[in-house]
Each structure stands twice: as C-alpha cells, then as structure tokens.
Design a protein around this motif. Structure first.
Motif, PDB file in Angstrom:
ATOM      1  N   PRO A   1       0.813  -1.183  -0.042  1.00 25.16           N
ATOM      2  CA  PRO A   1      -0.112  -0.100   0.061  1.00 25.16           C
ATOM      3  C   PRO A   1       0.800   1.279   0.083  1.00 25.16           C
ATOM      4  O   PRO A   1       0.543   2.280  -0.642  1.00 25.16           O
ATOM      5  CB  PRO A   1      -0.863  -0.210   1.265  1.00 25.16           C
ATOM      6  CG  PRO A   1      -1.039  -1.465   1.549  1.00 25.16           C
ATOM      7  CD  PRO A   1       0.395  -2.185   1.044  1.00 25.16           C
ATOM      8  N   HIS A   2       1.827   1.289   0.673  1.00 24.26           N
ATOM      9  CA  HIS A   2       2.629   2.552   0.784  1.00 24.26           C
ATOM     10  C   HIS A   2       3.257   2.796  -0.453  1.00 24.26           C
ATOM     11  O   HIS A   2       3.481   4.005  -0.878  1.00 24.26           O
ATOM     12  CB  HIS A   2       3.554   2.600   1.829  1.00 24.26           C
ATOM     13  CG  HIS A   2       5.107   1.611   1.711  1.00 24.26           C
ATOM     14  ND1 HIS A   2       4.805   0.211   2.426  1.00 24.26           N
ATOM     15  CD2 HIS A   2       6.045   1.916   1.488  1.00 24.26           C
ATOM     16  CE1 HIS A   2       6.072  -0.195   1.970  1.00 24.26           C
ATOM     17  NE2 HIS A   2       6.720   0.759   1.336  1.00 24.26           N
TER      18      HIS A   2
ATOM     19  N   ARG B   1       1.034   9.801  -5.713  1.00 23.41           N
ATOM     20  CA  ARG B   1       1.420  10.967  -5.228  1.00 23.41           C
ATOM     21  C   ARG B   1       2.482  11.410  -6.399  1.00 23.41           C
ATOM     22  O   ARG B   1       2.380  12.617  -6.536  1.00 23.41           O
ATOM     23  CB  ARG B   1       2.374  10.951  -4.043  1.00 23.41           C
ATOM     24  CG  ARG B   1       2.416  12.471  -3.506  1.00 23.41           C
ATOM     25  CD  ARG B   1       2.617  12.331  -1.871  1.00 23.41           C
ATOM     26  NE  ARG B   1       3.866  11.892  -1.456  1.00 23.41           N
ATOM     27  CZ  ARG B   1       4.150  11.920  -0.200  1.00 23.41           C
ATOM     28  NH1 ARG B   1       3.330  12.294   0.743  1.00 23.41           N
ATOM     29  NH2 ARG B   1       5.366  11.389   0.232  1.00 23.41           N
TER      30      ARG B   1
ATOM     31  N   ILE C   1       0.685   4.324  -2.463  1.00 23.95           N
ATOM     32  CA  ILE C   1       0.358   5.599  -2.229  1.00 23.95           C
ATOM     33  C   ILE C   1       1.516   6.803  -2.762  1.00 23.95           C
ATOM     34  O   ILE C   1       1.223   7.918  -3.461  1.00 23.95           O
ATOM     35  CB  ILE C   1       0.379   5.878  -0.766  1.00 23.95           C
ATOM     36  CG1 ILE C   1      -1.026   5.359  -0.363  1.00 23.95           C
ATOM     37  CG2 ILE C   1       0.224   7.516  -0.556  1.00 23.95           C
ATOM     38  CD1 ILE C   1      -0.939   5.198   1.254  1.00 23.95           C
ATOM     39  N   GLU C   2       2.621   6.245  -2.653  1.00 24.47           N
ATOM     40  CA  GLU C   2       4.004   6.898  -3.474  1.00 24.47           C
ATOM     41  C   GLU C   2       3.767   7.152  -4.776  1.00 24.47           C
ATOM     42  O   GLU C   2       4.071   8.255  -5.510  1.00 24.47           O
ATOM     43  CB  GLU C   2       5.289   6.203  -2.894  1.00 24.47           C
ATOM     44  CG  GLU C   2       6.390   6.941  -2.707  1.00 24.47           C
ATOM     45  CD  GLU C   2       6.427   8.291  -2.086  1.00 24.47           C
ATOM     46  OE1 GLU C   2       5.665   8.197  -1.047  1.00 24.47           O
ATOM     47  OE2 GLU C   2       6.813   9.215  -2.346  1.00 24.47           O
TER      48      GLU C   2
ATOM     49  N   VAL D   1       3.234   7.748   3.818  1.00 30.20           N
ATOM     50  CA  VAL D   1       2.148   7.368   4.340  1.00 30.20           C
ATOM     51  C   VAL D   1       2.533   5.946   4.670  1.00 30.20           C
ATOM     52  O   VAL D   1       2.980   4.953   3.689  1.00 30.20           O
ATOM     53  CB  VAL D   1       0.974   7.440   3.591  1.00 30.20           C
ATOM     54  CG1 VAL D   1      -0.444   6.804   4.179  1.00 30.20           C
ATOM     55  CG2 VAL D   1       0.875   8.947   3.334  1.00 30.20           C
TER      56      VAL D   1
ATOM     57  N   THR E   1     -15.721  -3.044   0.863  1.00 32.77           N
ATOM     58  CA  THR E   1     -14.294  -2.726   1.700  1.00 32.77           C
ATOM     59  C   THR E   1     -13.207  -2.542   0.820  1.00 32.77           C
ATOM     60  O   THR E   1     -12.534  -1.651   1.034  1.00 32.77           O
ATOM     61  CB  THR E   1     -13.944  -3.888   2.498  1.00 32.77           C
ATOM     62  OG1 THR E   1     -15.199  -4.724   3.106  1.00 32.77           O
ATOM     63  CG2 THR E   1     -12.878  -3.675   3.526  1.00 32.77           C
TER      64      THR E   1
ATOM     65  N   ALA F   1      -7.133   8.980  -1.212  1.00 31.84           N
ATOM     66  CA  ALA F   1      -7.162  10.145  -0.449  1.00 31.84           C
ATOM     67  C   ALA F   1      -5.837  10.428   0.334  1.00 31.84           C
ATOM     68  O   ALA F   1      -5.467  11.492   0.557  1.00 31.84           O
ATOM     69  CB  ALA F   1      -8.271   9.993   0.446  1.00 31.84           C
ATOM     70  N   ALA F   2      -5.037   9.417   0.615  1.00 33.94           N
ATOM     71  CA  ALA F   2      -4.022   9.563   1.511  1.00 33.94           C
ATOM     72  C   ALA F   2      -2.687  10.197   0.675  1.00 33.94           C
ATOM     73  O   ALA F   2      -1.873  10.836   0.962  1.00 33.94           O
ATOM     74  CB  ALA F   2      -3.629   8.310   2.049  1.00 33.94           C
TER      75      ALA F   2
ATOM     76  N   VAL G   1     -13.303   0.910  -1.120  1.00 35.39           N
ATOM     77  CA  VAL G   1     -13.183   1.936  -0.254  1.00 35.39           C
ATOM     78  C   VAL G   1     -11.513   1.979   0.290  1.00 35.39           C
ATOM     79  O   VAL G   1     -11.174   3.089   0.567  1.00 35.39           O
ATOM     80  CB  VAL G   1     -14.137   1.870   1.147  1.00 35.39           C
ATOM     81  CG1 VAL G   1     -13.788   2.902   2.173  1.00 35.39           C
ATOM     82  CG2 VAL G   1     -15.685   1.823   0.862  1.00 35.39           C
ATOM     83  N   GLU G   2     -11.040   0.999   0.358  1.00 34.06           N
ATOM     84  CA  GLU G   2      -9.617   0.929   0.884  1.00 34.06           C
ATOM     85  C   GLU G   2      -8.904   1.624  -0.136  1.00 34.06           C
ATOM     86  O   GLU G   2      -7.954   2.468  -0.071  1.00 34.06           O
ATOM     87  CB  GLU G   2      -9.225  -0.680   0.745  1.00 34.06           C
ATOM     88  CG  GLU G   2      -8.032  -0.811   1.831  1.00 34.06           C
ATOM     89  CD  GLU G   2      -7.903  -2.460   2.149  1.00 34.06           C
ATOM     90  OE1 GLU G   2      -8.306  -2.546   3.023  1.00 34.06           O
ATOM     91  OE2 GLU G   2      -7.497  -3.247   1.244  1.00 34.06           O
TER      92      GLU G   2
ATOM     93  N   THR H   1     -12.977  -0.053   6.333  1.00 30.66           N
ATOM     94  CA  THR H   1     -11.974  -0.976   6.148  1.00 30.66           C
ATOM     95  C   THR H   1     -11.197  -1.634   7.126  1.00 30.66           C
ATOM     96  O   THR H   1     -10.346  -2.253   7.062  1.00 30.66           O
ATOM     97  CB  THR H   1     -11.123  -0.565   4.879  1.00 30.66           C
ATOM     98  OG1 THR H   1     -10.476   0.630   5.404  1.00 30.66           O
ATOM     99  CG2 THR H   1     -11.705  -0.041   3.800  1.00 30.66           C
TER     100      THR H   1
ATOM    101  N   GLU I   1      -9.225   5.168  -0.099  1.00 32.54           N
ATOM    102  CA  GLU I   1      -8.419   5.704   1.205  1.00 32.54           C
ATOM    103  C   GLU I   1      -7.002   5.897   0.711  1.00 32.54           C
ATOM    104  O   GLU I   1      -6.354   7.013   1.179  1.00 32.54           O
ATOM    105  CB  GLU I   1      -8.471   4.743   2.192  1.00 32.54           C
ATOM    106  CG  GLU I   1      -9.797   4.805   3.175  1.00 32.54           C
ATOM    107  CD  GLU I   1     -10.011   3.693   4.072  1.00 32.54           C
ATOM    108  OE1 GLU I   1      -9.229   2.783   4.213  1.00 32.54           O
ATOM    109  OE2 GLU I   1     -10.840   3.569   4.637  1.00 32.54           O
ATOM    110  N   LEU I   2      -6.371   5.064  -0.046  1.00 30.43           N
ATOM    111  CA  LEU I   2      -5.064   5.182  -0.465  1.00 30.43           C
ATOM    112  C   LEU I   2      -5.012   6.388  -1.621  1.00 30.43           C
ATOM    113  O   LEU I   2      -4.126   7.194  -1.354  1.00 30.43           O
ATOM    114  CB  LEU I   2      -4.512   3.976  -1.338  1.00 30.43           C
ATOM    115  CG  LEU I   2      -4.669   2.455  -0.841  1.00 30.43           C
ATOM    116  CD1 LEU I   2      -4.090   1.553  -1.897  1.00 30.43           C
ATOM    117  CD2 LEU I   2      -3.728   2.629   0.415  1.00 30.43           C
TER     118      LEU I   2
END
Lengths: 619, 377
Positions: free
Chosen positions: A141-142, A149, A145-146, B52, A168, A178-179, A171-172, B117, A175-176
């Motif tokens: 996940p990180h 970005r 996200i990177e 993150v 689930t 959004a982060a 939405v996950e 989640t 969330e990524l």
C-alpha cells in the motif's frame, strides 16, 4: 454557431491540434457526396512563446484558405460560419492531443477484472493510462500511495466491485488515493477530478473519503455484474472532464471550445470512434494501427459469438515508436529480432549508435536505401510488439464463470481469451509516418503483413494523410460525411492479403488459386509453401478498389477461411499494391539458417518489388 | 511550415542565462531579489509530507472494522512515535493479559481511521527539501513561496544528450584536440571535483575512472551506445535522463559514436580552462525539450544589454556551416552550396526537401534538409 439541419451542411472545416503540428481539412458536399477538398498544416502553438492554440489553428486554416480560395477567417481572426457563397464554413470541429494529450491513472480492485475494465474505459476515451492501481497488483500500500503521489494525472478513474458486492476493497483503494492527495498535472487552481464508477453500494463511503480533497464525480458502475461491462457512462464523463478541466487549462482552448460546433475530442478517442463507426456501418471486423514517433496505438473491432455485436478495444504502447522511442523498440525487441528482417549484415556497434542518434535527433529521415530497410525492420518489430500487447488486452471478460458443454471443453476457450481472430479480420488499416509515407506502397503492405501476420483473406489500407481524427469527431455530427470521406479520400486501398493457415509436414503446395480479374483475364496457379506472389489488381476510376472473383482450393490441413481443406469462392479487392498471395506459412517463421533467411527475404522482396535489386548488392 | 532542418545546438561565449529554481511544493524562499548566490547556496526550502504507512488494525487485531473506535488509543490527528501503541483490544472477558495491541512503526501522526476497512493511515515525519542556486549569479526574481530566478552572464554550451544531474567544478581540458579520444589514461587524481573536457569520444573505462577519482563531470563529443549500456547496466529506451546516480555527470555535445567535438565548442571550453562550469546532464527529447548544458558564469552586470544574435533564427542560407546528422554522411561538416526549392528523390525513394553541401574536403553531396543541423559560423 447556430444549429444546422444536417442536410444543409455543405462545408465542413475540421482541425486536429497535435503536439507538434495542427492539421486542418476542408470537406465539401458536391454532387450529393462529401469529399475532401484541401488540407493545410501549421506548427501547434500551445507552448511558449505563443501559448495560444488558436494561433496554430488559424495558421493551418489560413493555408486551407490559400489552397482552396475560400475565405474562412474574418478580419477579427475568427472562423466565419455559416457558409455563404465562397465564404465561411457550415460547421467547425476539432480534436486535440496537444500538451501531452489526456493522461489518466485508473484504479480498481482486481487487476484482471475491474481494474482492467477501468483501463479499457480510459483507453477507449482516448487517454494515456499512466498506471493501473489494484488491490492485488503486488505493490505494498505505501508503494501505491507513493506512486499515486508522484504521478500527476489529468484525472483518475476509480472502479471496483460489482454492484451490491463487497464494499471494503474499493473503499480501501479510495483511502489510498485520499492519503496520496494527488495533484492535477496542469494548474494548481483546481481540484483533481476523480470519476467513481464502482460498486454503487460503496459510493457514499467513497464520497465521504474523497470529496473534501478532490472533485468527485459518480457515474454508474463500469462492471455492474461480472459478465458485463458498461463503459459508456465512464467514457462520457471522461470526455466531459477533458473539456471542463484539461482543455480549459491549456492555453487558448477556452476560445477554441467556443468556436467548435461539437465538443473537442482527444485525438486517439476520435480515431477509435471513426474505426468503430466504419466497422459498425459495414458490419466488419477491423484492426487499425497508428505508429507515431513516441507511441503506437492499436484499435480493433471484433465480433465474437453468434450475436456478432462489435467489441471495441484500444491499446497504447507508450514506448514503442519510430523516433523518440525507437531505442526502446530496439531494446524490447532485441537486435536479432530486428535484424532478421534485414537482407544483409550490419555491424552491431554501428547499429546501436545509429538508433540512439535517431532518438536524440528524432526529425531526421532515411536518406540511403540501407537506412530505409533498417528503419522499416524496426517498424515491423514495433508493430509486432504493439499488436502482441493489444491481443493480450482485447479479451473476453476475465473472471467470468462459463457454463460449458462437453464440446466447449475440447475447444480450449477460456475466460480471458483474446478477441483478436486474424482469420475473421476483414481489414487492417495502418497509419503514421512510417506506413503512410513509405516511398513505395508495397513497403507499407509488407510491413503490415510481416508484423500483424493476417490469416485467410484480409484487406489492407493506409491512412493517406492522417485525417482519421478529424473524421472521428465528424462522425459524432455527420456520420454519413465521415464514412464517405473515409472510404474515398482518407484510405489508400493497398489490396488484399491471402494467407493460407496450417502446417505442412514437408514443403509442397498449399492451395490452387484462380482469380478472374475485371477485364476477364484469369490468373491461376498453385501457391507453394514459401512462395510470396503479387497479382496486380488496382483501383477503379472512382478511386475505389477493383474487385475480382477468386477461387481458392487449399490442400488437406490448410485453411483459407472455409475450414481445413475446404474450397472458398469469394470476391477480393484490389488496391495500389494488388493481391498478395502469402504462402510463407501460418504460423510464419523465418528460416533459421542465416544464408537461407537472406535468400528468402530477397526473393520475397523482389517478388513484391519492395526494394530495387541494387539495394541487396552491398556486402 | 516551420524550418525543414534541425536547429543547431546553442554554443556561445556570452549569453544572459536565467535559471528558475522552483520547489516541488510551496515553501520558503530564503534569498531576496538582488542577492548574489553561489552554486551550493540554498535558495528555497520546504517540507514534503511524510510517507504514508497504512496498517489494517482490524485485520491485525481480528476485530470487525465497525469496532475500530473501541480499540483505537490514538485518534485522527494525534502525533505518534515509533513503538507507541496505536490500538488495543479489551481482551477476552476483560482480562488485560489476553488483549492484543498494535504498535506504530513510524513517527509522525495519524492521518485517518476507517470504520469501513479497518485501515489506519500513519503519516511519517515531513521530509525536508532544499533547492540550491546551481549557478553563480544574481537573484532577479522571487516567486513567493515557490522559488527564484537566478541570472548570470555566461558562456554557454548546449549538449545533445547527457546523463547525471546538476553539478559544478573547474574546467580541465585533458586531451590535445577535439579529435582526441578521452581514455582512462588521461584521468588522474587531480581531476577530482573538475569538469573534464574530452574530444571526439569518451571510453567506458574513462567514465569509470572519472567517477572513481571524484570528478564532477565530463564534456565530450561522442559516446558509444554499447559503452553506455555496459556502464549503466541497462539500455536507455527513451531519452529522459538526469536522475541517474553514477557519480559523474556526462554531457555529450555531438552524438553517439566517435564524432569530433565541434571546433568552436572545444576552443570555447579550452579558453575557459580553470573557470567554474555548472553542468547538467538532464535530457528530455519529447514535448518540452530539455538538453544538457554547460554554463560558465562570468562577472558582468546582468542589466547590461547586448545584441546577441541567435544564429539559429536566421534559417539555412547558402554558405551556412552545417553538420550532417544522419548516415551516410553522419558527422561530416560542410557549407551549404545551394537550397533547391523543389522536392528531390532520395536514394531511399522518399521525396524530400534537400540541400547541396560542400564538405570540408571539397566533396559535394545532396542531403535532406531534415538531416543537417546548423552550426555557428
């Protein structure tokens, strides 16, 4: 401009604002049919020092004015509409890929299912897909996200889950996103547009997660059930946002948008649309390819199953091209694969430097025959690789449970099988400098045959001056005009490739052929394994291909379209090249022995008059 | 249509160069208009948001996501340290020794907690980012919170291809002339921190040696692609470079293969021996072209005006010096003899606009205009 009755449209002005050149065409209705009158071009003016796309448009239209003697621009620098006498145009339309085109990121839950459907939607809308994020794409996940970005897309298409399925995972993913707090590529004064086209039950949660940070649009799920895609709403929203956000940010586009009578489309989206329109009107299967300097786009419409409903697909091979990306073609294909098409020896160190020098000076052209042969060899590999990519993407939907009968089990069809069927393909259309501007049309034909390896009977054509984008957007307004101009002025009909399929245990005859030409002359004989023959059948006075009656009688184990060993009687089309009887075998494998390979290449090239004999005399 | 030739690369002994030095995100500009700066001076700085780190607490603790509020000890916005407990279950029958907990692996703050989640996003400490001046010069414009423009009079050489990023050092010419090949023998320990100038080509061993002795960069006419691949360990597919970490920046002025560095370029660099050169190998050949560069700043009032002719804007004319940039005459220098307006058929069969060129050895040839580039006379 006022809305016009389609029948009253007599003059059409269309432009395509490319990243380097803006191309304008003028179409006129004469004697009841639409025909291309003239074409003009000028450098695109999106970047400094001009920073106003309309300047390049007016320059290109100015060239059209000069060539046709029709006044199209008024004293205040605006396009005159409607037409009256020898002044103005009835409608003005445009496409654009300037400023890097439309760049998107897509996300879904399962890579081979919803994420792939999202990718299909984005590509079909004419976008470049920068990355595909999925829950199972093997990145942590990180890392995802990177990546989100770092990329600065024009917009994101977010999908995931079938309607009323699990919420689930989708939405996950939200969330990524959004982060990562992604920022748009152009301008910082607006929020990044994100289209949500996933499980309807998760829409509210996605909205809660994202709506503060981005400009969220919610459209119907692009994969409402596993068995079906519904890409149209997402594609439509991509086009809306392209106009509202991306185009509106590019210099001069707000003005250009006011001038046009139909929304400005991304160039590849328009090309896809004209190919789909033609395929649907004629009920045929089409593959189109556009090989550019940096990228190669492949479009296809195939009609699987009994419904014969057309399925459209587009792929972009981002780093397969003939100038900026030429070195990458070389790296991906490898030297031996490129050199197998060259009928003489060349030094590797020297070749590598030549390729890199083309990459750093992309506007140079081949002066010597040796350079041309080498460049066309690279083009064959770029096209071959792009088509492999297309075949693996243009598939029936993956992840679908299929009910099988005993008979199906023997057929080996599976979920995710490619839709591309070279035997049923009707026409292969090539476009882009190396194909459209090859010194001899036979060269374009052979490049397409060697890279796409058509099977059975396949028509071949090239786009003469790359006006498919303008015709694509015209198809949204006036499909009749678009198809008429496409068939008569846009396409250069090369002819037909006739390629028997199947393996022979030893060299021998593949099939007997009898072709009755329009003047009554009969060409007949036996096509042997390893033969390549060219039969001349040209164009009629109307510029359309002449037709010939053909009878093909393959030997046992060999199929020409009617089944193994079955005779086929059909009508085939001519063109500027003619009828190519390709007996080199399907699958097509070049001889492994170097001497034999060179001998056969020369023989085939001579048979089709590809290069002059003197070209082979080196070494 | 635009000019049907490749505009030559810029090589000039005086040019007012302005470099925008911009932060990737808004931050603080720490110099002001009129300040004199040196290459290593920091002109602007900011903090990038920390990385993150997502942790699925619901999965880790084996609870349904809707119970997240009950277990989270840290809430959205709270700061955290490595090892601090983020969440803890009550334990079976309320017995604390049967409870489970999850600790933070990062220092920073809690970005979000999801009841759908069960995912908690932790944001690491902000990462400081600095932008340096890169060139010696004067701050001529300040873009509030974004960065600055720095101007300097300089001698300027534009390269065709490069690798490695921004650096600077004194110019040191280590070859005899523009045709010499730069090998590892010419590179010694006193090249440390220097910008080394070679001739027609640099070998892979020379680049390795330069990196080993700590040279700042190499400026050379040509480079063999095979050596480039061997040196980098991979093939460059598309020409977008500048981020390679190879210990030395390379600026190629002419192209791939062995090609003499243009005489004017070599002489200019030689005349600046011992002077500071700021170089960047970053190359991007797609839209928004970026070419590698050698900037040799000199002291002169930036408000001075000078008529600096850009020879490239004059277009090709009879007598213009040109270099052919494609086979069969690749790398050859000559002068334009004539510019026939009509299209001509090339050996390849293509029809193109051409020109007649007379090479330095007196031989003449017809070449497509697209295959030459102009040189400064």
């Amino acid at each position: 401009m006022a809305k016009m009755n389609p029948e009253d449209i007599k003059i059409i002005l269309a432009t395509d604002c490319g990243s380097t050149t803006t191309k304008a065409i003028l179409i006129e209705k004469k004697d009841g049919e639409y025909r291309l009158m003239v074409r003009g071009e000028a450098p695109t003016t999106v970047e400094a020092p001009f920073e106003d796309v309309t300047k390049g448009v007016l320059n290109a239209v100015g060239e059209v004015e000069e060539l046709c003697g029709r006044k199209l621009i008024d004293e205040e620098g605006r396009i005159i509409s409607p037409a009256s006498g020898n002044v103005g145009t009835d409608i003005y339309i445009s496409t654009s890929s300037a400023g890097g085109g439309l760049q998107m990121m897509v996300a879904g839950v399962v890579r081979s299912m919803t994420a792939e459907s999202a990718e299909r939607a984005a590509l079909g809308a004419g976008s470049i897909v920068m990355d595909v994020i999925a829950s199972n794409d093997k990145r942590l996940p990180h890392e995802q996200i990177e990546r989100i970005r770092r990329l600065r897309p024009d917009m994101i298409l977010l999908s995931g889950g079938i309607d009323h399925g699990t919420t689930t995972h989708v939405v996950e993913i939200a969330e990524l996103v959004a982060a990562a707090d992604p920022k748009p590529r152009l301008g910082s004064g607006y929020k990044l547009p994100i289209i949500y086209a996933g499980n309807i039950d998760a829409a509210e949660a996605v909205k809660e997660t994202l709506s503060d940070k981005v400009d969220l649009k919610i459209v119907p799920n692009l994969r409402p059930v596993l068995e079906r895609e519904n890409l149209a709403p997402a594609r439509e929203e991509i086009h809306n946002l392209f106009m509202e956000h991306v185009m509106a940010q590019a210099p001069g586009y707000r003005t250009l948008m006011k001038w046009t009578d139909a929304p400005i489309m991304p160039t590849p989206g328009a090309v896809g649309l004209i190919i789909k329109t033609i395929a649907d009107i004629e009920g045929i299967e089409v593959v189109g390819v556009d090989i550019g300097g940096a990228t190669t786009d492949v479009f296809s419409v195939f009609r699987p199953g009994e419904s014969r409903e057309g399925v459209f697909n587009r792929t972009v091979s981002a780093n397969l091209g003939m100038s900026y990306s030429i070195s990458n073609v070389f790296a991906e294909a490898t030297l031996p694969m490129v050199m197998r098409w060259v009928p003489f020896h060349m030094d590797e160190r020297d070749l590598r430097n030549r390729v890199k020098n083309k990459m750093i000076r992309p506007t140079t052209i081949p002066q010597s025959m040796e350079e041309l042969i080498f460049e066309q060899a690279i083009a064959k590999e770029a096209l071959r690789l792009a088509f492999i990519q297309h075949k693996s993407f243009a598939t029936v939907l993956k992840g679908v449970q299929q009910q099988r009968t005993i008979a199906d089990a023997f057929e080996q069809t599976s979920s995710g099988a490619s839709l591309v069927n070279m035997m049923t393909l009707d026409i292969l259309v090539g476009s882009g400098g190396v194909l459209s501007h090859a010194p001899k049309r036979q060269q374009s034909a052979l490049m397409m045959i060697d890279s796409f390896v058509p099977e059975g009977i396949t028509r071949l054509a090239v786009d003469s001056i790359f006006m498919m984008p303008q015709l694509g957007v015209l198809a949204t307004v006036l499909p009749q005009a678009a198809t008429e101009v496409f068939n008569k002025d846009c396409l250069i009909h090369l002819g037909t490739c006739v390629a028997p399929v199947g393996e022979l245990k030893k060299p021998g005859p593949l099939m007997d052929y009898k072709i009755t030409l329009p003047d009554g002359k009969v060409e007949s004989g036996t096509l042997q394994l390893g033969d390549l023959k060219l039969i001349k059948l040209g164009l009629g006075e109307d510029g359309l291909p002449l037709k010939a009656k053909a009878e093909f009688e393959p030997v046992k184990n060999i199929d020409i379209g009617a089944g193994k060993g079955h005779k086929l009687e059909t009508e085939i089309s001519g063109g500027v090249t003619g009828i190519v009887l390709d007996g080199r075998g399907r699958p097509f494998v070049l001889p492994e022995d170097n001497k034999m390979r060179i001998t056969k290449l020369r023989e085939w090239m001579m048979a089709m008059d590809i290069y002059p004999a003197a070209a082979f005399e080196r070494q | 249509m635009g000019h049907a030739y490749t505009p030559g690369l810029k090589v000039t002994d005086k040019l007012l160069v302005t470099k925008n030095r911009i932060l990737p995100l808004k931050g603080n500009v720490i110099v002001k208009k009129g300040d004199k700066v040196s290459p290593d001076d920091v002109v602007a700085q900011t903090h990038l948001p920390g990385k993150v780190d997502p942790v699925n607490i619901a999965n880790k603790l084996g609870i349904p996501p809707e119970d997240m509020d009950e277990v989270m000890l840290k809430k959205k916005g709270d700061s955290i340290e490595v090892g601090e407990i983020l969440a803890k279950t009550k334990g079976f029958l309320g017995l604390s020794f049967l409870s489970q907990s999850e600790k933070s692996h990062v220092s920073g703050s809690v970005e979000s907690v999801s009841n759908i989640t069960g995912q908690v996003l932790l944001r690491g400490q902000p990462i400081p980012v600095e932008v340096k001046a890169y060139v010696t010069g004067e701050v001529t414009e300040v873009f509030e919170k974004e960065g600055v423009a720095i101007s300097t009079w300089s001698s300027f050489v534009q390269g065709i291809f490069g690798i490695g990023g921004e650096t600077h050092g004194e110019i040191k010419v280590v070859v005899e002339n523009n045709a010499s090949v730069l090998t590892d023998k010419e590179i010694s320990d006193d090249c440390k921190g220097k910008v080394i100038v070679g001739g027609s080509m640099v070998t892979a061993d020379a680049i390795k040696k330069a990196a080993k002795v700590g040279a700042a960069g190499i400026v050379v006419g040509g480079f063999d692609d095979k050596d480039l691949r061997d040196f980098l360990g991979y093939d460059i597919g598309v020409a977008i470079t500048g981020s390679e970490e190879i210990g030395v920046t390379l600026v190629v002025t002419e192209g791939f293969g062995q090609i003499n560095m243009a005489g004017t370029t070599f002489e200019l660099l030689k005349s600046k021996e011992g002077k500071l050169a700021c170089i960047n190998g970053a190359t991007q050949i797609r839209a928004g072209v970026i070419r590698p560069e050698v900037i040799i700043p000199f002291d002169r009032d930036i408000n001075d005006k000078d008529d600096v002719d850009d020879f490239r804007e004059m277009g090709l004319q009879t007598g213009s010096p040109v270099r052919v940039i494609r086979h069969p005459y690749f790398g050859m220098l000559g002068k334009v003899v004539s510019l026939p307006p009509e299209l001509a058929e090339l050996e390849s069969g293509s029809r193109a606009r051409v020109l007649e060129v007379e090479f330095d050895d007196g031989k003449k040839a017809i070449v497509p205009r697209a295959n030459v580039e102009m040189l400064e006379s």
